[in-house]
Design an enzyme around this catalytic site. Sequence first.
Site, short mmCIF file in Angstrom:
data_model
loop_
_atom_site.label_atom_id
_atom_site.label_comp_id
_atom_site.label_asym_id
_atom_site.label_seq_id
_atom_site.Cartn_x
_atom_site.Cartn_y
_atom_site.Cartn_z
N CYS A 31 -67.09 -66.17 -53.20
CA CYS A 31 -66.07 -66.11 -53.38
C CYS A 31 -65.42 -67.04 -52.63
CB CYS A 31 -65.44 -65.06 -53.22
SG CYS A 31 -66.04 -63.74 -54.55
N GLU A 61 -70.05 -69.73 -57.60
CA GLU A 61 -71.51 -69.08 -57.40
C GLU A 61 -72.59 -69.01 -58.87
OE1 GLU A 61 -71.46 -65.07 -56.66
OE2 GLU A 61 -68.83 -65.57 -55.79
N HIS A 63 -57.88 -62.07 -51.03
CA HIS A 63 -59.67 -62.20 -51.35
C HIS A 63 -58.95 -61.11 -52.58
CE1 HIS A 63 -62.60 -62.29 -54.50
NE2 HIS A 63 -63.29 -61.94 -53.45
P1 HMG Z 1 -67.29 -46.76 -57.00
O1 HMG Z 1 -68.25 -45.84 -56.40
O2 HMG Z 1 -67.50 -46.58 -59.07
O3 HMG Z 1 -65.73 -46.01 -57.08
O4 HMG Z 1 -66.84 -48.05 -57.31
P2 HMG Z 1 -64.76 -45.23 -56.34
O5 HMG Z 1 -65.72 -44.14 -56.37
O6 HMG Z 1 -65.42 -45.87 -54.93
O7 HMG Z 1 -63.64 -45.32 -56.88
C1 HMG Z 1 -62.92 -46.60 -56.23
C2 HMG Z 1 -62.02 -46.13 -55.64
O8 HMG Z 1 -60.43 -45.36 -56.88
C3 HMG Z 1 -61.09 -45.13 -55.05
O9 HMG Z 1 -60.24 -45.27 -53.74
C4 HMG Z 1 -61.11 -43.92 -55.84
O10 HMG Z 1 -61.00 -42.78 -54.43
C5 HMG Z 1 -60.47 -44.11 -56.36
P3 HMG Z 1 -60.09 -45.62 -52.24
O11 HMG Z 1 -60.86 -44.05 -51.94
O12 HMG Z 1 -61.21 -46.75 -52.07
O13 HMG Z 1 -59.40 -46.30 -52.23
N1 HMG Z 1 -60.44 -43.21 -57.64
C6 HMG Z 1 -59.86 -42.67 -58.37
N2 HMG Z 1 -57.78 -43.00 -58.63
C7 HMG Z 1 -57.25 -42.42 -59.41
N3 HMG Z 1 -57.59 -41.26 -59.95
C8 HMG Z 1 -58.69 -40.99 -60.20
C9 HMG Z 1 -59.62 -41.64 -58.96
N4 HMG Z 1 -61.29 -42.03 -59.25
C10 HMG Z 1 -61.62 -42.48 -58.51
N5 HMG Z 1 -58.87 -40.02 -60.86
C11 HMG Z 1 -66.53 -50.46 -56.15
C12 HMG Z 1 -66.25 -48.58 -56.39
C13 HMG Z 1 -65.69 -51.31 -55.99
C14 HMG Z 1 -67.45 -49.33 -55.10
C15 HMG Z 1 -67.30 -51.07 -57.29
O14 HMG Z 1 -67.00 -51.14 -58.31
C16 HMG Z 1 -68.21 -51.49 -56.29
O15 HMG Z 1 -69.72 -51.90 -55.87
N6 HMG Z 1 -67.65 -53.57 -56.62
C17 HMG Z 1 -68.17 -54.85 -56.79
C18 HMG Z 1 -68.74 -55.07 -54.99
C19 HMG Z 1 -67.08 -55.26 -54.74
O16 HMG Z 1 -65.77 -55.73 -55.83
N7 HMG Z 1 -66.80 -54.89 -53.16
C20 HMG Z 1 -65.41 -55.18 -52.21
C21 HMG Z 1 -65.81 -56.23 -51.37
S1 HMG Z 1 -66.70 -57.32 -51.56
C22 HMG Z 1 -66.01 -58.87 -52.10
O17 HMG Z 1 -65.10 -59.29 -52.40
C23 HMG Z 1 -66.65 -60.44 -52.41
C24 HMG Z 1 -66.89 -60.26 -54.17
O18 HMG Z 1 -66.33 -60.59 -54.67
C25 HMG Z 1 -68.15 -61.45 -54.74
C26 HMG Z 1 -68.72 -62.08 -53.58
O19 HMG Z 1 -67.80 -62.80 -52.29
O20 HMG Z 1 -68.88 -63.20 -54.05
C27 HMG Z 1 -67.25 -58.49 -54.82
#
Ligand code: HMG
Length: 390
Positions: A115, A83, A237
């Site tokens: 992906c 992609e 994934h």
């Molecule tokens: P964010 O808003 O910065 O992070 O973005 P958050 O506030 O949701 O925190 C992430 C995790 O860290 C949470 O854990 C927090 O609690 C934890 P959860 O509640 O989810 O279990 N956390 C901590 N843990 C320990 N100590 C601390 C601490 N602070 C927070 N101090 C987000 C996170 C994944 C949304 C962002 O990185 C993002 O937008 N990523 C890109 C999208 C993505 O990866 N999506 C995944 C599903 S889609 C997919 O897999 C397809 C893809 O590969 C593309 C394709 O198919 O081509 C992306």
Amino acid sequence: MNRRTTVGIHDLSFASAEFVLTHATLAAHNGARLAKYHTGIGQQAMSVPAADEDVVTLAATAAQPVVQRHGTDRIRTVLFATESSIDQSKSAGVYVHSLLELPAATRVVELKQACYAATAGLQLALALVTRDPGQQVLVIGSDISRYPLDSPGEATQGAAAVALLVAADPALLRIEHPSGLYTADIMDFWRPNYLSTALVNGQESISAYLQALEGTWNDYTKHGGRPLGDFAAICYHQPFTTMAHKAHRHLLRHCGHQSEHPATTALTCTTAYNTQLGNSYTASMYLALAGLLDHADDLTGQPVGLMSYGSGSVAEFFAGTVVPGYRRHLRRTAHRTVVDRRQALTYARYRDLHETQLPTDGGDHPLPPQTTGPFRLAALTGHKRIYTPR
Ligand code: HMG
């Protein structure tokens, strides 16, 4: 011979980029708690390509050892999943075909569905090899994951390519029938042609992934798939590695299982490479498989589940059985070198590379020699990409 159980992955090799940005460096820049990266999303570092690397050079680097080990005589098809496409018309696979000096009598095509596309490639390859077991198919997933600087997605960037040789009587993994399938028209993550970084609804994308997992699992069981209790391991994934743990907990709950399922222990092996390389989109689930085979205790004869997800969205759950003697064919040392050889970037150097765009004016633009890998994007000239062995 049962055709359905004797076709599968004969060889697996992956490559990554020249540089690495650690999450410690990123956190020192943006003030995030390092635990958010290390524990929250489960990422230690991300691969960052050099100015003279792209999905073609990564793919050719991943596939070269496969071709060196098995020769090119039986490869009749190359399926290139990405992609991070470099051209709207020509398949990136044709450049790889040339760099690897594959025979002219080959069909080459590029596949896209976020992906998921390498899994589409694998399934098409299985069908081709089932039809003619004398042929082999080279399936490549190669991607560079880029989000805007200082966005939540930035910490999940990465880059890698995986090359799978699909053959009859495979040495690593026999792929089984059936597959569970799932498609839903959603906008959780996408990249319009005019953008170089992805757009994403972060939390929505996580829910979409879990919903797709449920959908594909339901379809898998409906079509006579194995019960969850059969699996020694499941490769999910991994856009970031804690997503595999989230997905696994979700599947266990969905099936009414306890968390001490054997596949729970194996999850750590599946994240070994992705935690260091970052999201490699089409390659990610196959890097999870490499991590499992390279790090787990002997899996001979054990069923392994594979859960492929691509935003937008398409998902597929399927299974394979690990082949006796598979350990003799693994590439543990080479894979460890891929991770360890990367040069660490300062934050400023990373930002420069992130902001650099290739020229679009059609002029002659030699690119600075940076990669120490076997292939490089040497120049852009007349709107053409010029690739050379290094
Ligand atoms: P964010 O808003 O910065 O992070 O973005 P958050 O506030 O949701 O925190 C992430 C995790 O860290 C949470 O854990 C927090 O609690 C934890 P959860 O509640 O989810 O279990 N956390 C901590 N843990 C320990 N100590 C601390 C601490 N602070 C927070 N101090 C987000 C996170 C994944 C949304 C962002 O990185 C993002 O937008 N990523 C890109 C999208 C993505 O990866 N999506 C995944 C599903 S889609 C997919 O897999 C397809 C893809 O590969 C593309 C394709 O198919 O081509 C992306």
